[in-house]
Design an enzyme around this catalytic site. Sequence first.
Site, short mmCIF file in Angstrom:
data_model
loop_
_atom_site.label_atom_id
_atom_site.label_comp_id
_atom_site.label_asym_id
_atom_site.label_seq_id
_atom_site.Cartn_x
_atom_site.Cartn_y
_atom_site.Cartn_z
N GLU A 85 -0.89 1.94 5.61
CA GLU A 85 -0.56 2.84 4.73
C GLU A 85 -1.62 4.06 4.70
OE1 GLU A 85 1.47 2.97 0.19
OE2 GLU A 85 -0.55 2.23 0.52
N GLU A 100 -0.02 -3.92 -7.86
CA GLU A 100 -0.95 -3.29 -6.96
C GLU A 100 -2.06 -2.58 -7.81
OE1 GLU A 100 -1.44 -0.11 -3.18
OE2 GLU A 100 0.48 -0.36 -4.24
#
Length: 259
Positions: free
Chosen positions: A240, A143
């Site tokens: 998130e 990520e």
Amino acid sequence: MPKLAANLTMLFNEVPFMDRFEQAAKNGFKGVEFLFPYDFPAADVAAKLKDNKLEMVLHNLPAGNWAGGERGIACHPDRVEEFKAGVDKALEYAKVLGTQRINCLAGIVPAGVSQEQAEATFVSNLKYAADKLKTAGIPLLIEAINTFDIPGFFLCGTKQTLDIITKVGSDNLFYQYDIYHMQRMEGELANTIKANLPKIKHVQLADNPGRFEPGTGEINYHFLFKFLDEIGYDGWIGCEYKPKAGTVEGLSWRQAHGL
């Protein structure tokens, strides 16, 4: 229609972590993700998943001393053995929880370590982790994180991420595309996702500025959700974000966006 997973590290913080599974299920989520499960016995977490009929979508590899400010150790040349032990630990949990994918945080480049050293370490560690996870049938993700929120984070853009994936050369390594982070670093969200869809195995969301829920900032989520459907993204989208005024109170964004 996008499949939404509640990120239990950031959502339902009004109750203790082990009570958040029930809250997620009560509020319509079918899947969950979180940063780390390692503070709790795997069997206890698995029981919460089973009791609430939730899929375990994603968690991260151990990332060093999180409370002390570390954000991953995969690019740290002096922590390779610790990284490998973390891969084994993550696999132990994943097999019990039924985790569908595991994310690797590259970490902040340590003082005195060059970008070249950090990259070489990261690539080597990813080769190891991707191979280990492949034996269990679990994709490994990396990520890119924005360097406004985490200064010095090694992996911070799409091109760099794709270059790393190429250098690792594993068919078990993919891109976790975080809309919030990439809006801050580079924008061009829709075209970037479309161009790299075969490499994107998971998406996460939050709005900008503030990292709050969709509809609170500049990102056109009405467009993006429809666009993801149109280009054939059928994976999970992890929620998130930081609830702006309470988790349950903020969940109305789903209805506002037709979800």
